[in-house]
Design a protein around this motif. Structure first.
Motif, short mmCIF file in Angstrom:
data_model
loop_
_atom_site.label_atom_id
_atom_site.label_comp_id
_atom_site.label_asym_id
_atom_site.label_seq_id
_atom_site.Cartn_x
_atom_site.Cartn_y
_atom_site.Cartn_z
N ILE A 262 38.80 -12.61 20.39
CA ILE A 262 37.75 -13.62 20.25
C ILE A 262 37.92 -14.66 21.35
O ILE A 262 39.01 -15.24 21.51
CB ILE A 262 37.84 -14.31 18.86
N GLU A 263 36.84 -14.91 22.07
CA GLU A 263 36.88 -15.92 23.15
C GLU A 263 35.81 -16.97 22.91
O GLU A 263 34.78 -16.67 22.29
CB GLU A 263 36.64 -15.25 24.50
N GLY A 264 36.04 -18.16 23.41
CA GLY A 264 35.08 -19.26 23.24
C GLY A 264 35.79 -20.47 22.66
O GLY A 264 36.94 -20.74 23.01
N ASP A 265 35.12 -21.15 21.74
CA ASP A 265 35.71 -22.34 21.11
C ASP A 265 36.76 -21.87 20.08
O ASP A 265 36.41 -21.50 18.94
CB ASP A 265 34.58 -23.15 20.43
N LEU A 266 38.01 -21.88 20.48
CA LEU A 266 39.05 -21.27 19.63
C LEU A 266 39.34 -22.10 18.37
O LEU A 266 39.73 -21.54 17.34
CB LEU A 266 40.34 -21.05 20.44
N VAL A 278 41.64 -14.73 7.11
CA VAL A 278 41.89 -13.61 8.02
C VAL A 278 43.13 -13.91 8.86
O VAL A 278 43.28 -15.02 9.38
CB VAL A 278 40.67 -13.39 8.96
N GLU A 279 44.02 -12.92 8.98
CA GLU A 279 45.21 -13.08 9.82
C GLU A 279 44.85 -12.98 11.30
O GLU A 279 44.02 -12.14 11.67
CB GLU A 279 46.19 -11.95 9.52
N TYR A 280 45.48 -13.79 12.13
CA TYR A 280 45.19 -13.73 13.56
C TYR A 280 46.37 -14.29 14.35
O TYR A 280 47.27 -14.92 13.78
CB TYR A 280 43.91 -14.52 13.89
N LEU A 281 46.33 -14.09 15.67
CA LEU A 281 47.29 -14.71 16.59
C LEU A 281 46.50 -15.47 17.62
O LEU A 281 45.52 -14.94 18.17
CB LEU A 281 48.13 -13.66 17.32
N GLU A 285 44.06 -18.39 25.87
CA GLU A 285 42.64 -18.20 26.20
C GLU A 285 41.83 -17.41 25.19
O GLU A 285 40.63 -17.25 25.35
CB GLU A 285 42.54 -17.50 27.57
N TYR A 286 42.49 -16.88 24.20
CA TYR A 286 41.77 -16.10 23.18
C TYR A 286 42.59 -15.98 21.90
O TYR A 286 43.77 -16.33 21.86
CB TYR A 286 41.41 -14.70 23.71
N ILE A 287 41.87 -15.46 20.89
CA ILE A 287 42.52 -15.18 19.60
C ILE A 287 42.46 -13.67 19.39
O ILE A 287 41.48 -13.03 19.81
CB ILE A 287 41.76 -15.92 18.47
N GLU A 288 43.48 -13.10 18.78
CA GLU A 288 43.42 -11.67 18.44
C GLU A 288 43.53 -11.51 16.93
O GLU A 288 44.32 -12.20 16.27
CB GLU A 288 44.54 -10.91 19.15
N LYS A 302 30.05 -14.58 15.67
CA LYS A 302 29.09 -14.41 16.77
C LYS A 302 27.94 -15.42 16.68
O LYS A 302 27.45 -15.91 17.70
CB LYS A 302 28.54 -12.97 16.78
N SER A 303 27.53 -15.71 15.45
CA SER A 303 26.42 -16.65 15.30
C SER A 303 26.79 -18.05 15.79
O SER A 303 25.94 -18.89 16.05
CB SER A 303 25.95 -16.69 13.84
N GLU A 304 28.12 -18.33 15.91
CA GLU A 304 28.57 -19.63 16.43
C GLU A 304 28.80 -19.57 17.94
O GLU A 304 29.43 -20.44 18.53
CB GLU A 304 29.87 -20.06 15.73
N GLY A 305 28.37 -18.47 18.57
CA GLY A 305 28.47 -18.36 20.03
C GLY A 305 29.80 -17.82 20.53
O GLY A 305 30.10 -17.89 21.74
N LEU A 306 30.64 -17.30 19.63
CA LEU A 306 31.94 -16.77 20.07
C LEU A 306 31.76 -15.32 20.57
O LEU A 306 30.92 -14.58 20.04
CB LEU A 306 32.94 -16.81 18.91
N LYS A 307 32.55 -14.98 21.58
CA LYS A 307 32.45 -13.63 22.16
C LYS A 307 33.53 -12.73 21.55
O LYS A 307 34.71 -13.09 21.53
CB LYS A 307 32.64 -13.75 23.68
N LEU A 308 33.12 -11.56 21.04
CA LEU A 308 34.07 -10.64 20.41
C LEU A 308 34.18 -9.35 21.21
O LEU A 308 33.15 -8.80 21.63
CB LEU A 308 33.63 -10.30 18.98
#
Ligand code: SF4
Length: 327
Positions: A262-266, A278-281, A285-288, A302-308
């Motif tokens: 996930i990229e964008g406003d982290l 949801v679990e993540y790291l 520059e990004y979240i996985e 995606k609706s908040e403008g984040l790139k997946l």
């Protein structure tokens, strides 16, 4: 001779090679400095002559970097290499001491026929592998091999299969040392010199089986093929690293990992993921997160403008991407 993966075989397998085969050995490149200029030197142009330290692919600025890498791969041993490690003897001693505190096996490569005073400083090392540059003057290593063994180390020669040097076999058998012969690998740093000397290059290695067969006269012999490094050593290390990642990562047979990036406003992404538990790291520059992230959550992000993107990458510290597909 016992045959193992990818054309490798042995009558004697040093402990360091056993760990390497399991993918459990961390390669500590302790310096790029070296006074020799072997035509087959595999060290990259970027590293050769530079006093840099790497633990596998990770640049080491402090002991912390080394420990993080050891932890990531669950290292059971280290291979101290270079360049010429003994040009930085005190540095080597520091890392060896850390590794021994963690109960790791240590093997060390050197082209220097070290005297007793130097070898005593290295007596915490378990195994020492001497490499006579371009296989010249092997007799200079007789006393270092004997002294290393007297100090409790396993000792031997490690050489590329560039030509047969009878004296190496004689010394190995006279001193009860081991002999590791490596298939010569061709890389960006050495291919020109290898081709100039008339070696037949196939893919990324040199076929020199006649030479290898001559070396089988050594009582403690091990031949390591270039492909072995990929299919056994490297792949298994990747799998160990992959398995040390959080469970949401999918692991492939090759040891790469698959996740949703996930990229964008982290900060915003974190709030959404936390709301859905949801679990993540999070990286700089990004979240996985899981590649199987639910459609509803995916759409919310995606609706908040984040790139997946669906990403397949190496589990190594440089997180090298194999494939990236926007979703
Ligand atoms: S001794 Fe090792 S590091 Fe130095 S030039 Fe020869 S192969 Fe390269």
């Amino acid at each position: 001779m016992r045959r193992i993966e990818a054309g490798s075989y042995y009558s004697y397998l040093p402990e360091g090679c056993k760990l390497c085969r399991k993918g459990a050995k961390l390669v500590l490149f302790v310096t790029g400095l070296c006074n020799n200029r072997c035509f087959y030197c595999p060290v990259s142009k970027a590293k050769f002559g530079s006093d840099v330290i790497y633990a596998n692919e990770r640049e080491v600025k402090s002991a912390k970097d080394f420990l993080e890498e050891a932890d990531l791969m669950g290292a059971e041993g280290i291979a101290v290499t270079g360049g010429e490690p003994l040009l930085k003897l005190e540095r080597v001693r520091e890392f060896v001491s850390i590794a021994k505190k963690l109960d790791m096996h240590v093997h060390l490569y050197t082209a220097i026929p070290a005297d007793e005073e130097k070898l005593r400083k290295l007596s915490a090392v378990d195994e020492i592998r001497f490499h006579p540059p371009e296989l010249m003057n092997p007799d200079a290593y007789v006393e270092p091999i004997k002294t290393s063994k007297k100090l409790g180390m396993d000792a031997g020669f490690e050489i590329p299969a560039v030509r047969f040097e009878k004296r190496i076999v004689e010394i190995v058998n006279e001193t009860d040392a081991f002999l590791n012969v490596n298939q010569l690998e061709v890389s960006e740093s050495n291919w020109k010199h290898v081709v100039e000397r008339g070696y037949r290059v196939k893919d990324y290695y040199v076929e020199n089986q006649d030479v290898v067969r001559e070396y089988e006269k050594a009582n403690k012999f091990h031949y390591c093929s270039a492909r072995f490094k990929d299919v056994a050593q490297f792949r298994r290390r990747l799998i160990r690293m992959a398995m040390n990642h959080p469970e949401f990562y999918a692991v492939t047979r090759d040891g790469t990992i698959i996740c949703c990036r996930i990229e964008g406003d982290l900060d915003l992404a974190e709030r959404i993921l936390s709301k859905w538990e949801v679990e993540y790291l999070r990286f700089e520059e990004y979240i996985e997160t899981s590649p199987d992230i639910e459609v509803e959550i995916r759409e919310a992000l995606k609706s908040e403008g984040l790139k997946l993107s669906l990403v397949e990458r190496y589990p190594t510290s440089n997180r090298l991407v194999v494939e990236l597909t926007e979703i």
